[in-house]
Motif scaffolding. Structure first.
Motif, mmCIF file in Angstrom:
data_model
loop_
_atom_site.group_PDB
_atom_site.id
_atom_site.type_symbol
_atom_site.label_atom_id
_atom_site.label_comp_id
_atom_site.label_asym_id
_atom_site.label_seq_id
_atom_site.Cartn_x
_atom_site.Cartn_y
_atom_site.Cartn_z
ATOM 1 N N ALA A 57 0.905 -1.146 0.031
ATOM 2 C CA ALA A 57 0.021 0.154 -0.094
ATOM 3 C C ALA A 57 0.799 1.207 0.198
ATOM 4 C CB ALA A 57 -1.103 -0.045 1.235
ATOM 5 N N ASP A 58 2.120 1.158 0.077
ATOM 6 C CA ASP A 58 3.010 2.444 0.521
ATOM 7 C C ASP A 58 3.549 2.531 -1.212
ATOM 8 O OD1 ASP A 58 4.787 4.372 0.827
ATOM 9 O OD2 ASP A 58 5.838 3.583 1.930
ATOM 10 N N HIS A 59 2.936 3.339 -1.855
ATOM 11 C CA HIS A 59 3.297 3.475 -3.364
ATOM 12 C C HIS A 59 4.392 4.453 -3.484
ATOM 13 C CE1 HIS A 59 0.110 1.125 -5.292
ATOM 14 N NE2 HIS A 59 -0.431 1.353 -4.082
ATOM 15 N N GLY A 60 4.783 5.035 -2.144
ATOM 16 C CA GLY A 60 6.076 6.159 -2.315
ATOM 17 C C GLY A 60 7.275 5.451 -2.460
ATOM 18 N N LEU A 61 7.424 3.926 -2.362
ATOM 19 C CA LEU A 61 8.508 3.200 -2.411
ATOM 20 C C LEU A 61 8.831 2.934 -4.072
ATOM 21 C CD1 LEU A 61 7.977 0.678 0.398
ATOM 22 C CD2 LEU A 61 9.449 2.594 0.508
ATOM 23 N N SER A 62 9.767 2.647 -4.180
ATOM 24 C CA SER A 62 10.014 2.065 -5.968
ATOM 25 C C SER A 62 9.380 0.839 -5.997
ATOM 26 C CB SER A 62 11.537 1.882 -6.110
ATOM 27 O OG SER A 62 12.226 0.767 -5.255
ATOM 28 N N ILE A 63 9.041 0.428 -7.085
ATOM 29 C CA ILE A 63 8.219 -0.871 -7.482
ATOM 30 C C ILE A 63 9.026 -2.183 -7.040
ATOM 31 C CG2 ILE A 63 9.203 -1.016 -9.657
ATOM 32 C CD1 ILE A 63 5.778 -2.018 -8.401
ATOM 33 N N ALA A 64 10.490 -1.947 -7.167
ATOM 34 C CA ALA A 64 11.470 -3.219 -7.030
ATOM 35 C C ALA A 64 11.454 -3.350 -5.161
ATOM 36 C CB ALA A 64 12.672 -3.020 -7.339
ATOM 37 N N ILE A 65 11.475 -2.267 -4.667
ATOM 38 C CA ILE A 65 11.456 -2.438 -3.035
ATOM 39 C C ILE A 65 10.136 -2.617 -2.616
ATOM 40 C CG2 ILE A 65 11.773 -1.103 -1.152
ATOM 41 C CD1 ILE A 65 13.912 0.577 -2.548
ATOM 42 N N ARG A 66 9.115 -2.425 -3.170
ATOM 43 C CA ARG A 66 7.822 -2.411 -2.676
ATOM 44 C C ARG A 66 7.409 -3.823 -2.631
ATOM 45 N NH1 ARG A 66 2.388 -1.290 -4.802
ATOM 46 N NH2 ARG A 66 3.374 -0.533 -6.524
ATOM 47 N N LEU A 67 7.799 -4.497 -3.966
ATOM 48 C CA LEU A 67 7.502 -5.783 -4.250
ATOM 49 C C LEU A 67 8.386 -6.903 -3.358
ATOM 50 C CD1 LEU A 67 7.163 -6.087 -8.052
ATOM 51 C CD2 LEU A 67 5.190 -5.901 -6.159
ATOM 52 N N VAL A 68 9.727 -6.731 -3.310
ATOM 53 C CA VAL A 68 10.693 -7.407 -2.319
ATOM 54 C C VAL A 68 10.266 -7.507 -0.943
ATOM 55 C CG1 VAL A 68 12.970 -7.819 -1.637
ATOM 56 C CG2 VAL A 68 12.479 -7.470 -4.030
ATOM 57 N N MET A 69 10.100 -6.045 -0.503
ATOM 58 C CA MET A 69 9.424 -6.138 0.985
ATOM 59 C C MET A 69 8.113 -6.646 1.151
ATOM 60 S SD MET A 69 11.895 -4.679 2.373
ATOM 61 C CE MET A 69 10.930 -4.363 4.183
#
Length: 277
Positions: A57-69
């Motif tokens: 839900a945190d779209h402020g992160l980059s897509i790669a970081i968001r998906l890995v996290m």
């Protein structure tokens, strides 16, 4: 088969034996205990999915970081299953090894899968109700609820063939995680074994049937009255994903390793006995 992969953990050949022995025990659990453990399994995977949605839900992160996290967060679910103890349909696809060795019957195999899938659905759906009633999706100004709806809409838009193939890929990784966790001699060993395959399938967008048994009902609860998401669309995702999970876990992991370590290939690799002329 002569062991060629030496390590401090259980070797692959020993894992095959442990998976087979565990499969026999799982197949013969009393129905009540099996169902209750499956309810826990569904709830545990739902908790992993909940944790994952928080990150997504945190779209402020980059897509790669968001998906890995998100993938690392989702690993909580399988860690709870493996360490705390629960029954999970996707992991139990490995019971096919005990069936192939004729240590359990086809009826026992199907009984386990049926009871566990029903329990997983009850646990995941029950958790969705509890989370919905708690008001948790209203966090961050409703961003969590909006993310559940985005995730669900993407899942039902996949189409049956793509959902099936993503299910195959997902459960190959999940069953490899379970396989490697069986190599561990400590909780830390099992955690390391689980995290990387599970986080990989989440980051890659693969489809896990039990996670979807939490995510899709949650979206149904959250959508506005008369929303576009309905049970027919939900089942249009769940059925091909279930079939894909079964192929990925039972065939691509369970039967492949059975052939290598417990079946004809293993028998053919045994050293020949000396025969006196």
């Amino acid at each position: 088969m002569a062991e060629i992969f030496g390590m401090d953990a259980y070797t692959p050949g020993e894992i095959a034996q442990r998976i087979e022995q565990t499969g026999v025990a799982k197949a013969r659990l009393p129905v009540r205990a099996l169902f209750m453990l499956a309810v826990l399994g569904g709830a545990f995977i739902g908790l992993g999915a909940l944790y994952s949605v928080l990150v997504r839900a945190d779209h402020g992160l980059s897509i790669a970081i968001r998906l890995v996290m998100a993938g690392l967060s989702f690993s909580l679910g399988l860690l709870l299953v493996v360490v705390a103890g629960a029954e999970l349909f996707t992991g139990n696809n490995l019971l096919v090894m005990a069936w192939a060795e004729r240590r359990i019957s086809g009826a026992e195999l199907l009984r386990n899968w049926g009871v566990v899938l029903a329990g997983n659905a009850a646990g995941a759906g029950g958790l969705a109700l509890l989370v919905y009633w708690s008001g948790h999706p209203d966090m961050q100004g409703g961003a969590i609820a909006a993310e559940y709806l985005r995730v669900a809409q993407a899942k039902v838009a996949l189409g049956p063939l793509r959902a099936f193939l993503l299910g195959v890929l997902c459960n190959a990784l999940v069953c490899l995680a379970v396989w490697m966790a069986m190599a561990g001699r400590s909780v830390a060993d099992k955690a390391v074994a689980v995290v990387f395959p599970v986080s990989a399938f989440v980051a890659a967008g693969f489809e896990h049937s039990v996670a979807n048994l939490y995510l899709l009902p949650m979206a149904l609860l959250l959508q506005a009255p008369g929303g576009a998401l309905g049970w027919s669309a939900v089942m249009g995702n769940l059925l091909p994903v279930l079939a894909g999970n079964l192929v990925g876990g039972a065939l691509l992991v369970g039967l492949v390793y059975r052939f290598i370590y417990r079946g004809p290939a293993a028998a053919g690799a045994q050293p020949a006995k000396n025969v006196n002329p």
